[in-house]
Design a protein around this motif. Structure first.
Motif, PDB file in Angstrom:
ATOM      1  N   UNK A   1       0.828  -1.206   0.000  1.00 15.42           N
ATOM      2  CA  UNK A   1       0.000   0.000   0.000  1.00 15.42           C
ATOM      3  C   UNK A   1       0.862   1.255   0.000  1.00 15.42           C
ATOM      4  N   UNK A   2       1.935   1.249   0.772  1.00 17.88           N
ATOM      5  CA  UNK A   2       2.844   2.408   0.787  1.00 17.88           C
ATOM      6  C   UNK A   2       3.511   2.592  -0.575  1.00 17.88           C
ATOM      7  N   UNK A   3       3.969   1.496  -1.185  1.00 19.66           N
ATOM      8  CA  UNK A   3       4.606   1.579  -2.505  1.00 19.66           C
ATOM      9  C   UNK A   3       3.646   2.110  -3.565  1.00 19.66           C
ATOM     10  N   UNK A   4       2.431   1.605  -3.548  1.00 21.00           N
ATOM     11  CA  UNK A   4       1.445   2.050  -4.543  1.00 21.00           C
ATOM     12  C   UNK A   4       1.054   3.494  -4.289  1.00 21.00           C
ATOM     13  N   UNK A   5       0.943   3.885  -3.029  1.00 17.19           N
ATOM     14  CA  UNK A   5       0.624   5.274  -2.696  1.00 17.19           C
ATOM     15  C   UNK A   5       1.710   6.209  -3.235  1.00 17.19           C
ATOM     16  N   UNK A   6       2.973   5.794  -3.120  1.00 16.61           N
ATOM     17  CA  UNK A   6       4.070   6.596  -3.668  1.00 16.61           C
ATOM     18  C   UNK A   6       4.024   6.639  -5.195  1.00 16.61           C
ATOM     19  N   UNK A   7       3.728   5.508  -5.813  1.00 17.90           N
ATOM     20  CA  UNK A   7       3.675   5.440  -7.277  1.00 17.90           C
ATOM     21  C   UNK A   7       2.581   6.330  -7.837  1.00 17.90           C
ATOM     22  N   UNK A   8       1.426   6.347  -7.185  1.00 17.89           N
ATOM     23  CA  UNK A   8       0.303   7.164  -7.621  1.00 17.89           C
ATOM     24  C   UNK A   8       0.170   8.373  -6.702  1.00 17.89           C
ATOM     25  N   UNK A   9       1.271   9.052  -6.461  1.00 14.88           N
ATOM     26  CA  UNK A   9       1.337  10.154  -5.515  1.00 14.88           C
ATOM     27  C   UNK A   9       0.284  11.227  -5.679  1.00 14.88           C
ATOM     28  N   UNK A  10      -0.184  11.485  -6.887  1.00 13.63           N
ATOM     29  CA  UNK A  10      -1.197  12.505  -7.102  1.00 13.63           C
ATOM     30  C   UNK A  10      -2.605  12.028  -6.814  1.00 13.63           C
ATOM     31  N   UNK A  11      -2.786  10.709  -6.624  1.00 19.28           N
ATOM     32  CA  UNK A  11      -4.102  10.141  -6.351  1.00 19.28           C
ATOM     33  C   UNK A  11      -4.231   9.814  -4.867  1.00 19.28           C
ATOM     34  N   UNK A  12      -5.449   9.823  -4.405  1.00 25.31           N
ATOM     35  CA  UNK A  12      -5.758   9.444  -3.030  1.00 25.31           C
ATOM     36  C   UNK A  12      -5.981   7.938  -3.023  1.00 25.31           C
ATOM     37  N   UNK A  13      -4.923   7.147  -2.864  1.00 22.17           N
ATOM     38  CA  UNK A  13      -4.990   5.695  -2.958  1.00 22.17           C
ATOM     39  C   UNK A  13      -5.677   5.135  -1.713  1.00 22.17           C
ATOM     40  N   UNK A  14      -6.727   4.355  -1.950  1.00 21.84           N
ATOM     41  CA  UNK A  14      -7.502   3.756  -0.868  1.00 21.84           C
ATOM     42  C   UNK A  14      -7.034   2.330  -0.608  1.00 21.84           C
ATOM     43  N   UNK A  15      -6.933   1.982   0.660  1.00 23.10           N
ATOM     44  CA  UNK A  15      -6.527   0.647   1.061  1.00 23.10           C
ATOM     45  C   UNK A  15      -7.441  -0.420   0.464  1.00 23.10           C
ATOM     46  N   UNK A  16      -8.744  -0.173   0.468  1.00 19.62           N
ATOM     47  CA  UNK A  16      -9.668  -1.147  -0.102  1.00 19.62           C
ATOM     48  C   UNK A  16      -9.394  -1.382  -1.579  1.00 19.62           C
ATOM     49  N   UNK A  17      -9.006  -0.342  -2.298  1.00 25.70           N
ATOM     50  CA  UNK A  17      -8.686  -0.505  -3.719  1.00 25.70           C
ATOM     51  C   UNK A  17      -7.449  -1.381  -3.891  1.00 25.70           C
ATOM     52  N   UNK A  18      -6.437  -1.154  -3.078  1.00 29.07           N
ATOM     53  CA  UNK A  18      -5.210  -1.955  -3.172  1.00 29.07           C
ATOM     54  C   UNK A  18      -5.529  -3.409  -2.876  1.00 29.07           C
ATOM     55  N   UNK A  19      -6.307  -3.645  -1.844  1.00 26.22           N
ATOM     56  CA  UNK A  19      -6.619  -5.022  -1.463  1.00 26.22           C
ATOM     57  C   UNK A  19      -7.461  -5.728  -2.519  1.00 26.22           C
ATOM     58  N   UNK A  20      -8.424  -5.026  -3.100  1.00 24.33           N
ATOM     59  CA  UNK A  20      -9.202  -5.658  -4.161  1.00 24.33           C
ATOM     60  C   UNK A  20      -8.319  -5.898  -5.387  1.00 24.33           C
ATOM     61  N   UNK A  21      -7.399  -4.985  -5.665  1.00 25.54           N
ATOM     62  CA  UNK A  21      -6.478  -5.172  -6.795  1.00 25.54           C
ATOM     63  C   UNK A  21      -5.606  -6.412  -6.578  1.00 25.54           C
ATOM     64  N   UNK A  22      -5.191  -6.657  -5.343  1.00 28.41           N
ATOM     65  CA  UNK A  22      -4.408  -7.859  -5.034  1.00 28.41           C
ATOM     66  C   UNK A  22      -5.247  -9.108  -5.311  1.00 28.41           C
TER      67      UNK A  22
END
Length: 133
Positions: free
Chosen positions: A89-110
């Motif tokens: 989640x931290x890595x993806x948040x950094x990658x998409x720094x301009x977006x408000x990355x939601x934990x639920x989105x990361x988990x569903x993507x996994x």
């Protein structure tokens, strides 16, 4: 980071227009002739028109809240898995720094990625001891 920040209950800034977004019945969510989940093209299913004026919008822009149009799926994980998810989640948040990355989105993507890569899921389960009986 608070629980609300992680799960998006108060901080989901995407899709605040109030338009509802429902997945097509072809995704199998509401029954009907369901296509196997691993065969669904996420981009296609996320951009189908549902008559609410949100056609051609990616999922994060079409939804009302991060929890909208999702079913709860409790998943219990071991401490090491939880730590790896947090790191991802931290890595993806950094990658998409301009977006408000939601934990639920990361988990569903996994989960979606796992459904696309069933062989990887089988490998993990075999490492856990499945298939040795």
């Amino acid at each position: 980071m608070t629980k609300d920040d992680r799960y998006g209950s108060a901080g989901d800034t995407y899709g605040s227009s109030g338009d509802s977004y429902e997945e097509s019945p072809s995704t199998g969510r509401n029954g009907g002739d369901a296509t196997p989940v691993h065969e669904i093209d996420d981009a296609e299913s996320a951009t189908q028109s549902d008559g609410s004026g949100v056609a051609d919008l990616p999922f994060i822009f079409a939804r009302r809240t991060v929890k909208a149009d999702r079913d709860a799926l409790p998943v219990y994980v071991r401490e090491t898995t939880a730590a790896e998810l947090d790191e991802l989640e931290r890595e993806i948040d950094e990658r998409f720094g301009g977006d408000d990355v939601m934990s639920l989105d990361v988990r569903e993507a996994v989960v979606r990625a796992g459904l696309r890569n069933v062989d990887d899921v089988v490998d993990v389960m075999e490492a856990w001891g499945y298939g040795r009986r």
